[in-house]
Each structure stands twice: as structure tokens, then as C-alpha cells.
Design a protein around this motif. Sequence first.
Motif, mmCIF file in Angstrom:
data_model
loop_
_atom_site.group_PDB
_atom_site.id
_atom_site.type_symbol
_atom_site.label_atom_id
_atom_site.label_comp_id
_atom_site.label_asym_id
_atom_site.label_seq_id
_atom_site.Cartn_x
_atom_site.Cartn_y
_atom_site.Cartn_z
ATOM 1 N N GLU A 142 1.352 -1.350 0.113
ATOM 2 C CA GLU A 142 -0.114 -0.280 -0.267
ATOM 3 C C GLU A 142 0.975 1.557 -0.247
ATOM 4 O OE1 GLU A 142 -3.687 -1.943 3.361
ATOM 5 O OE2 GLU A 142 -2.560 -0.838 3.590
ATOM 6 N N GLY A 143 -0.024 2.652 -0.645
ATOM 7 C CA GLY A 143 1.523 4.219 -0.550
ATOM 8 C C GLY A 143 0.395 4.600 -0.523
ATOM 9 N N THR A 144 1.157 5.893 -0.028
ATOM 10 C CA THR A 144 0.397 7.274 0.340
ATOM 11 C C THR A 144 1.320 7.731 -0.315
ATOM 12 O OG1 THR A 144 1.136 7.276 1.987
ATOM 13 C CG2 THR A 144 -0.662 7.147 2.336
ATOM 14 N N MET A 145 0.643 9.340 -1.353
ATOM 15 C CA MET A 145 1.608 10.187 -1.680
ATOM 16 C C MET A 145 1.309 11.739 -0.837
ATOM 17 S SD MET A 145 1.410 11.613 -5.846
ATOM 18 C CE MET A 145 2.638 9.975 -5.742
ATOM 19 N N ARG A 146 1.834 12.179 -0.738
ATOM 20 C CA ARG A 146 1.640 13.378 0.594
ATOM 21 C C ARG A 146 2.815 14.869 0.147
ATOM 22 N NH1 ARG A 146 0.516 10.478 6.340
ATOM 23 N NH2 ARG A 146 0.744 8.782 5.728
ATOM 24 N N ASP A 147 1.769 15.317 0.711
ATOM 25 C CA ASP A 147 2.944 16.714 0.343
ATOM 26 C C ASP A 147 3.531 17.504 1.544
ATOM 27 O OD1 ASP A 147 0.838 17.794 2.759
ATOM 28 O OD2 ASP A 147 -0.296 19.434 1.230
ATOM 29 N N GLU A 148 4.197 18.787 1.808
ATOM 30 C CA GLU A 148 4.944 18.750 2.922
ATOM 31 C C GLU A 148 4.257 18.908 3.915
ATOM 32 O OE1 GLU A 148 6.754 23.323 3.117
ATOM 33 O OE2 GLU A 148 4.739 23.408 1.228
ATOM 34 N N HIS A 149 3.012 19.076 4.684
ATOM 35 C CA HIS A 149 1.734 19.008 5.392
ATOM 36 C C HIS A 149 2.078 17.558 5.882
ATOM 37 C CE1 HIS A 149 2.427 23.276 4.963
ATOM 38 N NE2 HIS A 149 1.872 22.744 4.098
ATOM 39 N N GLY A 150 2.682 16.781 5.175
ATOM 40 C CA GLY A 150 1.787 15.085 5.329
ATOM 41 C C GLY A 150 0.575 14.698 5.510
ATOM 42 N N THR A 151 -0.216 15.733 4.396
ATOM 43 C CA THR A 151 -1.641 15.833 4.026
ATOM 44 C C THR A 151 -1.893 14.161 2.683
ATOM 45 O OG1 THR A 151 -2.194 17.938 4.081
ATOM 46 C CG2 THR A 151 -3.683 16.896 2.622
ATOM 47 N N VAL A 152 -2.415 13.402 2.751
ATOM 48 C CA VAL A 152 -2.666 12.639 1.734
ATOM 49 C C VAL A 152 -3.618 12.463 0.355
ATOM 50 C CG1 VAL A 152 -3.011 10.304 1.755
ATOM 51 C CG2 VAL A 152 -2.310 10.596 3.716
ATOM 52 N N LEU A 153 -2.493 12.718 -0.702
ATOM 53 C CA LEU A 153 -2.638 13.267 -1.701
ATOM 54 C C LEU A 153 -3.539 12.400 -2.405
ATOM 55 C CD1 LEU A 153 -0.126 16.504 -2.706
ATOM 56 C CD2 LEU A 153 -2.751 16.473 -1.219
ATOM 57 N N ALA A 154 -3.269 11.283 -1.949
ATOM 58 C CA ALA A 154 -3.422 9.731 -3.191
ATOM 59 C C ALA A 154 -3.122 8.334 -2.506
ATOM 60 C CB ALA A 154 -3.015 9.990 -4.746
ATOM 61 N N LYS A 155 -3.745 7.648 -2.958
ATOM 62 C CA LYS A 155 -3.376 6.587 -2.360
ATOM 63 C C LYS A 155 -3.033 5.461 -3.904
ATOM 64 C CE LYS A 155 -6.264 6.447 1.861
ATOM 65 N NZ LYS A 155 -7.508 6.380 3.131
ATOM 66 N N ALA A 156 -2.545 4.635 -3.162
ATOM 67 C CA ALA A 156 -2.663 2.756 -4.400
ATOM 68 C C ALA A 156 -2.529 1.670 -3.207
ATOM 69 C CB ALA A 156 -0.918 3.141 -5.278
ATOM 70 N N GLU A 157 -2.912 0.963 -3.871
ATOM 71 C CA GLU A 157 -2.610 -0.911 -3.657
ATOM 72 C C GLU A 157 -2.106 -1.940 -4.955
ATOM 73 O OE1 GLU A 157 -5.249 -2.260 -0.587
ATOM 74 O OE2 GLU A 157 -5.569 -2.946 -2.541
ATOM 75 N N ALA A 158 -0.903 -1.960 -4.445
ATOM 76 C CA ALA A 158 -0.511 -2.848 -5.722
ATOM 77 C C ALA A 158 -0.401 -4.644 -5.116
ATOM 78 C CB ALA A 158 0.826 -1.855 -5.761
ATOM 79 N N VAL A 159 -0.228 -5.136 -6.160
ATOM 80 C CA VAL A 159 -0.193 -6.718 -6.464
ATOM 81 C C VAL A 159 1.265 -6.575 -6.731
ATOM 82 C CG1 VAL A 159 -0.766 -8.730 -6.231
ATOM 83 C CG2 VAL A 159 -2.679 -7.717 -5.105
ATOM 84 N N PHE A 160 2.016 -7.683 -6.157
ATOM 85 C CA PHE A 160 3.831 -7.549 -7.393
ATOM 86 C C PHE A 160 3.488 -9.490 -6.890
ATOM 87 C CE2 PHE A 160 3.481 -3.513 -5.952
ATOM 88 C CZ PHE A 160 4.951 -2.428 -7.564
ATOM 89 N N VAL A 161 3.372 -9.298 -8.213
ATOM 90 C CA VAL A 161 3.621 -11.195 -8.045
ATOM 91 C C VAL A 161 4.656 -11.674 -9.469
ATOM 92 C CG1 VAL A 161 2.723 -13.088 -8.981
ATOM 93 C CG2 VAL A 161 1.453 -11.741 -9.071
ATOM 94 N N ARG A 162 5.939 -12.849 -7.843
ATOM 95 C CA ARG A 162 6.965 -13.618 -8.397
ATOM 96 C C ARG A 162 6.469 -13.603 -9.765
ATOM 97 N NH1 ARG A 162 8.428 -16.070 -4.806
ATOM 98 N NH2 ARG A 162 7.414 -18.188 -4.795
ATOM 99 N N VAL A 163 7.557 -13.636 -11.115
ATOM 100 C CA VAL A 163 6.967 -14.278 -12.198
ATOM 101 C C VAL A 163 8.238 -15.814 -12.674
ATOM 102 C CG1 VAL A 163 6.073 -12.355 -12.832
ATOM 103 C CG2 VAL A 163 8.520 -12.722 -13.211
ATOM 104 N N ARG A 164 8.006 -16.856 -13.126
ATOM 105 C CA ARG A 164 8.439 -17.697 -12.776
ATOM 106 C C ARG A 164 9.765 -17.414 -14.403
ATOM 107 N NH1 ARG A 164 3.534 -19.918 -12.058
ATOM 108 N NH2 ARG A 164 3.310 -21.076 -10.677
ATOM 109 N N THR A 165 10.802 -17.306 -14.357
ATOM 110 C CA THR A 165 11.737 -17.341 -15.524
ATOM 111 C C THR A 165 11.923 -17.673 -16.738
ATOM 112 O OG1 THR A 165 13.156 -18.361 -14.453
ATOM 113 C CG2 THR A 165 13.476 -16.313 -13.087
#
Length: 193
Positions: free
Chosen positions: A167-190
Motif C-alpha cells: 500500500e502507498g500514500t502520496m503526501r504533500d509537505e504538510h503530511g496531507t494524503v493526496l493520493a493512495k495506491a494498492e498494488a499486488v506484485f507477483v513473483r514470475v517464473r523466469t
Amino acid sequence: MTSQGEPENEDLKFFKNIPWCAKHLSSPEVAVWVPLWKRKSAAPEATLFFKRTLNTADTLPAVVAFHHGRQDRADSFLTELKAFVALGEGVTGFPGVLHGGAASAIFDEVLGMLVDVNNERGVRALNGIYMTASLNTSFLRPVPAAPGAVLVVARLAGLGGRKMLIEGTMRDEHGTVLAKAEAVFVRVRTERL
């Protein structure tokens, strides 16, 4: 990670000249992660989108990733990584506002850094190559850009089998959350690459 004996990176110098960023970076508990987005790397695994297209004075002129707290063991799992990202006019959508696609790309890259830094640290649970399987971005407020800087925070939210939820957040200099993200990363078979 950088050490005290290494020369200071240009991107790190850039953010140390911005008072609110310098405040975050000044703690003795801060460790800066190198390579910084592989933006300066000649290695074949360097992300060309961020190395060439978005590595300009007009797009994302500086990026620095870091975390708080020194780890006792280099192979221990790091659950949070932060990154300062400088925003230029070339990544705006509406004048003065970060383009939503650029924000999603930044989230994808910074959240993926958490995977990369743990791989680099030798965390055994991660051995392999991970790629983004899904990314959901929510915009709470317009993200000011041109010029500007944001703090992106990536946190491990789940790990199981071949999948990692970050999970991630994007914040300004005051700590205000401007955007959020949620990502799934998968280990790939080489053999599929």
C-alpha cells in the motif's frame, strides 16, 4: 544503502535544499537506498521509462528513496520505504496538477522499490523477479506539481506464496494524503520471461 564515506548523490543534495524534505532526511536513523530508481544506472535491468523518459529537468528531476531505523541484519525484511519525488511541468495534466497517469506510474515504481530493496538485502522469502499484477490508485486531492515535491510512502500490507501486497500514500509537505495506491506484485517464473 549509502554510507557516511560515500559522496553525496545529486538527487539527495536536491532534496536537502528543500526545508521540509531536509527535515525528514536529517535524522541519523535515515538510510538512503541506492541505486536510486536505477535512474543513473547503465545496468540492463534499469527501468527505461524512468531512466530516459521521466529523468529530465522538466519531468521528475530528482528522486531519493530512504527508510527510518537501521536494521540489525541486512537480510531482515524492510516493511516501509519512503521516497521524495520532484515534480516538473512535464508531468502535469491540468495546469499545475500532476497527471493521474504520472501519479500511477510513480506509485508503481516506488511501491516496487520496496520489493527491490528487500531483494537487494537478500531477504530469502523474496528470491526471484516480481512484477506488478495490479495497481489501484485513488485520488483524494489534486497533487500540485510544476515545480513541486511529494513524499511517497510504501508499506508492506501482505505477503504470501508468490504475491506481495503493498500500500502507498502520496503526501504533500504538510503530511496531507493526496493520493493512495494498492498494488499486488507477483513473483514470475523466469521461464516465462
